[in-house]
Design a protein around this motif. Structure first.
Motif, PDB file in Angstrom:
ATOM      1  N   GLN A 756      -7.245  20.789  -3.705  1.00  0.00           N
ATOM      2  CA  GLN A 756      -6.163  21.761  -3.675  1.00  0.00           C
ATOM      3  C   GLN A 756      -4.889  21.111  -4.186  1.00  0.00           C
ATOM      4  OE1 GLN A 756      -6.214  22.604   0.571  1.00  0.00           O
ATOM      5  NE2 GLN A 756      -7.495  24.423   0.271  1.00  0.00           N
ATOM      6  N   ARG A 757      -3.851  21.918  -4.371  1.00  0.00           N
ATOM      7  CA  ARG A 757      -2.572  21.345  -4.758  1.00  0.00           C
ATOM      8  C   ARG A 757      -1.426  22.221  -4.260  1.00  0.00           C
ATOM      9  NH1 ARG A 757      -3.816  22.178 -11.178  1.00  0.00           N
ATOM     10  NH2 ARG A 757      -3.174  24.358 -11.393  1.00  0.00           N
ATOM     11  N   ARG A 758      -0.275  21.582  -4.088  1.00  0.00           N
ATOM     12  CA  ARG A 758       0.940  22.279  -3.669  1.00  0.00           C
ATOM     13  C   ARG A 758       2.106  21.767  -4.496  1.00  0.00           C
ATOM     14  NH1 ARG A 758       0.967  21.469   2.737  1.00  0.00           N
ATOM     15  NH2 ARG A 758       3.016  22.462   2.549  1.00  0.00           N
ATOM     16  N   LYS A 759       3.018  22.664  -4.807  1.00  0.00           N
ATOM     17  CA  LYS A 759       4.141  22.314  -5.675  1.00  0.00           C
ATOM     18  C   LYS A 759       5.188  21.522  -4.900  1.00  0.00           C
ATOM     19  CE  LYS A 759       7.244  24.271  -9.148  1.00  0.00           C
ATOM     20  NZ  LYS A 759       7.706  25.497  -9.831  1.00  0.00           N
ATOM     21  N   VAL A 760       5.771  20.545  -5.569  1.00  0.00           N
ATOM     22  CA  VAL A 760       6.774  19.672  -4.968  1.00  0.00           C
ATOM     23  C   VAL A 760       8.155  20.310  -5.107  1.00  0.00           C
ATOM     24  CG1 VAL A 760       7.914  17.425  -5.125  1.00  0.00           C
ATOM     25  CG2 VAL A 760       5.419  17.583  -5.362  1.00  0.00           C
ATOM     26  N   LYS A 761       8.871  20.405  -4.012  1.00  0.00           N
ATOM     27  CA  LYS A 761      10.250  20.890  -4.042  1.00  0.00           C
ATOM     28  C   LYS A 761      11.243  19.730  -4.158  1.00  0.00           C
ATOM     29  CE  LYS A 761       9.951  23.209  -0.160  1.00  0.00           C
ATOM     30  NZ  LYS A 761      10.299  24.110   0.971  1.00  0.00           N
ATOM     31  N   ARG A 762      10.905  18.598  -3.542  1.00  0.00           N
ATOM     32  CA  ARG A 762      11.818  17.460  -3.520  1.00  0.00           C
ATOM     33  C   ARG A 762      11.007  16.191  -3.338  1.00  0.00           C
ATOM     34  NH1 ARG A 762      17.127  17.335   0.477  1.00  0.00           N
ATOM     35  NH2 ARG A 762      18.319  15.741  -0.641  1.00  0.00           N
ATOM     36  N   ARG A 763      11.458  15.119  -3.973  1.00  0.00           N
ATOM     37  CA  ARG A 763      10.709  13.866  -3.950  1.00  0.00           C
ATOM     38  C   ARG A 763      11.638  12.736  -3.536  1.00  0.00           C
ATOM     39  NH1 ARG A 763      10.373   9.548  -7.308  1.00  0.00           N
ATOM     40  NH2 ARG A 763       8.381   8.417  -7.512  1.00  0.00           N
ATOM     41  N   PHE A 764      11.111  11.834  -2.684  1.00  0.00           N
ATOM     42  CA  PHE A 764      11.864  10.666  -2.263  1.00  0.00           C
ATOM     43  C   PHE A 764      10.990   9.434  -2.446  1.00  0.00           C
ATOM     44  CE2 PHE A 764      13.053  14.209   0.500  1.00  0.00           C
ATOM     45  CZ  PHE A 764      14.439  14.278   0.303  1.00  0.00           C
ATOM     46  N   GLU A 765      11.554   8.385  -2.989  1.00  0.00           N
ATOM     47  CA  GLU A 765      10.852   7.108  -3.050  1.00  0.00           C
ATOM     48  C   GLU A 765      11.587   6.115  -2.177  1.00  0.00           C
ATOM     49  OE1 GLU A 765       9.656   3.507  -6.148  1.00  0.00           O
ATOM     50  OE2 GLU A 765       9.749   5.574  -6.870  1.00  0.00           O
ATOM     51  N   CYS A 766      10.878   5.526  -1.239  1.00  0.00           N
ATOM     52  CA  CYS A 766      11.444   4.526  -0.332  1.00  0.00           C
ATOM     53  C   CYS A 766      10.900   3.151  -0.683  1.00  0.00           C
ATOM     54  CB  CYS A 766      11.096   4.851   1.113  1.00  0.00           C
ATOM     55  SG  CYS A 766      11.876   6.319   1.771  1.00  0.00           S
ATOM     56  N   ARG A 773       7.295  -6.923  11.869  1.00  0.00           N
ATOM     57  CA  ARG A 773       7.247  -5.492  12.161  1.00  0.00           C
ATOM     58  C   ARG A 773       8.521  -4.768  11.729  1.00  0.00           C
ATOM     59  NH1 ARG A 773       4.823  -4.938  18.327  1.00  0.00           N
ATOM     60  NH2 ARG A 773       2.835  -6.030  17.991  1.00  0.00           N
ATOM     61  N   LYS A 774       9.578  -5.489  11.402  1.00  0.00           N
ATOM     62  CA  LYS A 774      10.878  -4.862  11.209  1.00  0.00           C
ATOM     63  C   LYS A 774      11.219  -4.662   9.745  1.00  0.00           C
ATOM     64  CE  LYS A 774      13.051  -6.281  15.536  1.00  0.00           C
ATOM     65  NZ  LYS A 774      14.248  -6.885  16.153  1.00  0.00           N
ATOM     66  N   ALA A 775      11.765  -3.483   9.460  1.00  0.00           N
ATOM     67  CA  ALA A 775      12.310  -3.203   8.139  1.00  0.00           C
ATOM     68  C   ALA A 775      13.730  -3.747   8.086  1.00  0.00           C
ATOM     69  CB  ALA A 775      12.300  -1.704   7.869  1.00  0.00           C
ATOM     70  N   THR A 776      14.016  -4.629   7.140  1.00  0.00           N
ATOM     71  CA  THR A 776      15.349  -5.219   7.031  1.00  0.00           C
ATOM     72  C   THR A 776      16.199  -4.525   5.979  1.00  0.00           C
ATOM     73  OG1 THR A 776      14.549  -6.861   5.447  1.00  0.00           O
ATOM     74  CG2 THR A 776      14.508  -7.454   7.790  1.00  0.00           C
ATOM     75  N   LEU A 777      15.582  -3.859   5.038  1.00  0.00           N
ATOM     76  CA  LEU A 777      16.334  -3.119   4.033  1.00  0.00           C
ATOM     77  C   LEU A 777      15.487  -1.971   3.542  1.00  0.00           C
ATOM     78  CD1 LEU A 777      18.965  -3.029   2.290  1.00  0.00           C
ATOM     79  CD2 LEU A 777      17.676  -4.210   0.527  1.00  0.00           C
ATOM     80  N   LEU A 778      16.082  -0.808   3.496  1.00  0.00           N
ATOM     81  CA  LEU A 778      15.407   0.378   2.987  1.00  0.00           C
ATOM     82  C   LEU A 778      16.303   1.006   1.932  1.00  0.00           C
ATOM     83  CD1 LEU A 778      13.710   3.205   5.024  1.00  0.00           C
ATOM     84  CD2 LEU A 778      15.366   3.762   3.281  1.00  0.00           C
ATOM     85  N   VAL A 779      15.737   1.276   0.785  1.00  0.00           N
ATOM     86  CA  VAL A 779      16.456   1.946  -0.291  1.00  0.00           C
ATOM     87  C   VAL A 779      15.627   3.143  -0.706  1.00  0.00           C
ATOM     88  CG1 VAL A 779      17.526   1.732  -2.554  1.00  0.00           C
ATOM     89  CG2 VAL A 779      17.371  -0.272  -1.066  1.00  0.00           C
ATOM     90  N   TYR A 780      16.240   4.317  -0.739  1.00  0.00           N
ATOM     91  CA  TYR A 780      15.476   5.473  -1.175  1.00  0.00           C
ATOM     92  C   TYR A 780      16.162   6.158  -2.345  1.00  0.00           C
ATOM     93  CZ  TYR A 780      18.479   8.829   1.404  1.00  0.00           C
ATOM     94  OH  TYR A 780      19.510   9.598   1.867  1.00  0.00           O
ATOM     95  N   ASP A 781      15.354   6.779  -3.174  1.00  0.00           N
ATOM     96  CA  ASP A 781      15.795   7.459  -4.391  1.00  0.00           C
ATOM     97  C   ASP A 781      15.582   8.945  -4.208  1.00  0.00           C
ATOM     98  OD1 ASP A 781      16.131   8.550  -6.901  1.00  0.00           O
ATOM     99  OD2 ASP A 781      15.174   6.893  -7.943  1.00  0.00           O
TER     100      ASP A 781
END
Length: 793
Positions: A756-766, A773-781
């Motif tokens: 199946q497929r569904r249309k994308v309304k919005r996209r984020f890249e992290c 266990r810890k995230a020290t830096l997160l950058v998203y687009d």
């Protein structure tokens, strides 16, 4: 040979393979002319900090062998701990023969207990029983007290089915589901469990005993647990003045198919004429000629090894009285009954699984039954099986909804049962031995991810585990407090093996031995440990319906009990639903919710990477010749983004068209990739997921409620080598996660009726950098607007 001679032989064999040099670093000489004296003398130079693998050796231990105490015996720790290797750098030795066998470990255990010279008077013996325990030597981090490596006990053991024989890996000191033949993408090795007979006392827990995972509830303080005191073994050295012999036996039962057709079960199906539901394969047991397990001695202890046929699933066959021929066992699928909201009389889960709804929280039959393999006769009358999954969408849906066809039954060789023992040579007035509960269940596709580790992490989450898991809980079987199946018989008898009032069967126990140093210590440093557990803290508690065991009850007595009869028929039918609905998160179930495009009810909670879920031929990395197309662990292809004229879409597998039974029959299930995932790696992935969800707009801020879909997941070994990193401050290892917000409308993939497929309304890249266990830096687009965020969970 007596026990000392056996220890001399094993020492002579292992000393030149690296163990002699290793133990000399602690002052223990395996080549000493008087080995008995050498093992008994105090060792002033035990080096816990400088020699790899000994950081969690009992801090108060001083000898090579401490009588009656394996955890304080240096030689035993060295040979039994999965963290210790006979190499200068502490890395595993390349030759498996450089490690002790289970028989050699057993001989050393027996020697340690024999040195205690335990003499019991009649009054003491009267308080003791012979009890069978599954047991395992574990690193400190996997014990209940966390203070030192220790023998760990449970009255339940979990063996797991496979397509190839059980593989004991001496370097891990445990069984390992990757087959010894190296065919990790073709075969799954069965997993065994080790049992031993012990003198034990039944009483409430004292401060000297601790449970792995802690007390299950307040009632544990008043419950009576069996506490092992002394290991039993054959010969004159176990107990002074007595000469013992031991004989183990087993009984295992599988009656899933019978329960589907039992008239007393609400929602059951009337059997077709000529099939006898009181005979195999509807009900199979050790007493009816079905061999589920092989018993193999390892010295005085016992290995329970699942019998393998080369297949996880196979057709059920019985001689039908109406035709006097062997036929495929089958049932007539009734017309679909589905209500919204669901009602007890509903007989479908989704479109494609026949469902026998559980009543009052218990299961009297398999809740999910495969119904997508129709049995039909050809022109000559010969029966064959048609896989309905190959039918077109409209025909498939009409067929499954209308029913009125005969669907094949399958066998999966899961079972529950008991392991019993007869001990001759003890005083005659001792009561009968107490059997252990034995589960023979589905493979563990995440062998290095213990349920208790994830449970501990989840219970420590701010605002509770519901922020991560939408339903259910990663609750280990060791915290279950139910009786064992009353239909299980003692070996070679017709009497019940278990007391219906005994609710502590799956508890996992350690003795806590506090000396002057140990009582002052915090948990020692974690040591490397790649052993796999067969105790219940690594199994799943009774869920809906469950992976390792289900919950049922006796309507007349009102007793609730554990049994395998409520699990899916065959188990892959339920495995798909457990994996797709990660909220039930049994320890052995990978999270496949990404594969099936699930964004409501149970969004992904423990992310599997794209390489583990499989690359579809139209995946962008396949199209660019970066990776080769291949299905994932379950025979399905994972999700992917595709650019069409109408816009950007997510393409994913249709849950109703995916059939793990078909995939199993085709030999597509494997754990080549999943077997590498450790508990710490899984927790790091989940923490990265939580960090992303907290920062992304429109995410709801909780993993359990987000409507964002994780469409791509990739592990990054070193951000400095990634040309497409968003920020130069991203260094070290981490993850790349791509999320999308999708339209609600679902479209069929015209080129593949199973997707199946569904249309994308919005996209984020992290993009995340991680330290443990810890995230020290997160950058998203977000639409080319990069948002750096320093994250300190």
């Amino acid at each position: 040979m007596n026990l000392l001679q056996q220890v001399q032989v094993l020492s002579a064999r292992l000393a030149p393979l690296g163990w002699g040099a290793l133990l000399l670093r602690h002052g223990l000489d395996l080549g000493a002319s008087d080995l008995e004296a050498e093992l008994a003398r105090p060792l002033p130079g035990i080096d816990r900090e400088g020699v790899p693998g000994f950081a969690d050796f009992h801090a108060d231990a001083t000898r090579g062998v401490e009588p009656g105490n394996p955890a304080q015996s240096l030689l035993y720790h060295a040979l039994a701990s999965p963290a210790v290797h006979p190499t200068p750098n502490g890395l595993p030795a390349p030759n498996p023969a450089a490690y002790p066998t289970l028989e050699e470990l057993d001989a050393l255990e027996n020697y340690i207990y024999a040195r205690q010279q335990l003499a019991l008077n009649a009054a003491e013996l009267a308080r003791l029983r012979v009890v069978v325990f599954a047991y395992q030597y574990r690193t400190a981090a996997r014990t209940g007290h966390g203070l030192y490596a220790d023998l760990t006990y449970s009255r339940t053991g979990i063996a797991r089915v496979g397509t190839s024989p059980a593989h004991y890996d001496p370097r891990r000191r445990s069984f390992w589901p990757v087959p010894a033949n190296g065919r990790a993408r073709q075969d799954i090795a069965a997993m065994g469990a080790r049992y031993g007979a012990f003198l034990a006392v039944q009483r409430q827990l004292s401060p000297r005993e601790v449970l792995v995972g802690g007390l299950a509830n307040d009632a544990d303080a008043g419950r009576r647990f069996w506490i092992p005191r002394h290991k039993l073994f054959a010969g004159p050295e176990c107990l002074p003045g007595l000469h013992l012999t031991l004989e183990y036996g087993e009984f295992h039962l599988n009656e899933k198919l019978r329960r589907i057709h039992l008239a007393s079960v609400p929602g059951a199906i009337k059997p077709l004429p000529g099939f006898n539901i009181d005979q195999p394969p509807f009900v199979r047991s050790s007493k009816s000629g079905t061999t589920f397990v092989e018993l193999q001695s390892a010295g005085s202890s016992l290995l329970v090894l699942p019998v393998v046929s080369g297949r996880l699933v196979e057709l059920a066959i019985q001689r039908r009285s109406t035709t006097n021929t062997d036929e495929i066992v089958r049932y007539k699928v009734p017309k679909a009954i589905v209500h919204h909201p669901p009602q007890p009389e509903d007989n479908r889960y989704g479109l494609a699984s026949f469902k026998i709804t559980a009543r009052t929280g218990v299961r009297l039959a398999p809740e999910y039954v495969n119904m997508r393999h129709e049995v039909v006769a050809d022109a000559t009358g010969k029966l064959r099986v048609d896989d309905l999954n190959a039918w077109s969408k409209d025909d498939y849906e009409e067929k499954l909804n209308d029913g009125d066809y005969e669907a094949a039954h399958f066998l999966d060789n899961s079972a529950d049962g008991c392991v019993g023992v007869k001990v001759a040579g003890l005083p005659h007035d001792m009561a009968d031995p107490v059997a252990a509960y034995s589960l023979v269940t589905a493979p563990d596709f995440l062998p290095l991810v213990d349920q208790t580790t994830i449970f501990t992490w989840a219970t420590q989450l701010q605002n509770g585990q519901r922020t991560h898991f939408a339903q259910g809980s990663p609750n280990p079987l060791s915290r279950g407090r139910w009786a064992a199946n009353p239909a299980i018989l003692r070996p070679d008898t017709t009497s019940a093996a278990f007391d219906p009032a005994d609710e502590t069967m799956t508890a996992v126990l350690n003795h806590r031995q506090l000396g002057p140093r140990t009582s002052q210590l915090a948990a020692p440093p974690t040591v490397a440990d790649e052993a796999v557990s067969y105790l219940p803290d690594a199994g799943a508690n009774v869920f809906a319906p469950g992976w390792d065991v289900s919950l049922s009850s006796d309507e007349q007595s009102g007793v609730f009990f554990m049994t395998s009869l409520g699990l899916g028929s065959p188990f892959p039918e339920d495995a798909k639903l457990c994996a797709a609905l990660n909220s039930f998160w049994p320890a052995a179930a990978p999270d496949a919710s990404r594969t099936f495009g699930i964004t409501t009810l149970a969004p992904t909670a423990q992310p599997l990477l794209d390489t583990e879920l499989g690359y579809h031929p139209r995946h962008r990395l396949v199209q660019s010749n970066t990776v080769a197309a291949r299905p994932g662990w379950d025979g399905e292809f994972g999700p992917f983004l595709e650019q069409l004229d109408q816009g950007l879409f997510v393409n994913y597998a249709d849950l109703d068209r995916s059939d793990y039974v078909s995939n199993t029959l085709a030999g597509l299930l494997h754990l080549d990739d999943l077997s590498r995932i450790t508990a710490e790696e899984m927790i790091a992935r989940m923490e990265a997921l939580r960090a992303c969800i907290r920062q992304l707009p429109g995410s709801g801020d909780m993993v359990s409620t987000t409507r964002l879909f994780l469409v791509e997941a990739e592990a990054i070994a070193d951000w400095a080598t990634v040309a497409t990193r968003f920020d130069g401050r991203l260094t070290g290892s981490g993850y790349r996660y791509v999320f999308v917000d999708m339209d609600a409308e679902i479209q069929k993939d015209p080129s593949d009726q199973r997707r199946q497929r569904r249309k994308v309304k919005r996209r984020f890249e992290c993009q995340l950098a991680m330290q443990g266990r810890k995230a020290t830096l997160l950058v998203y687009d977000d639409d080319a607007i990069r948002q750096p965020t320093v994250v300190n969970p």
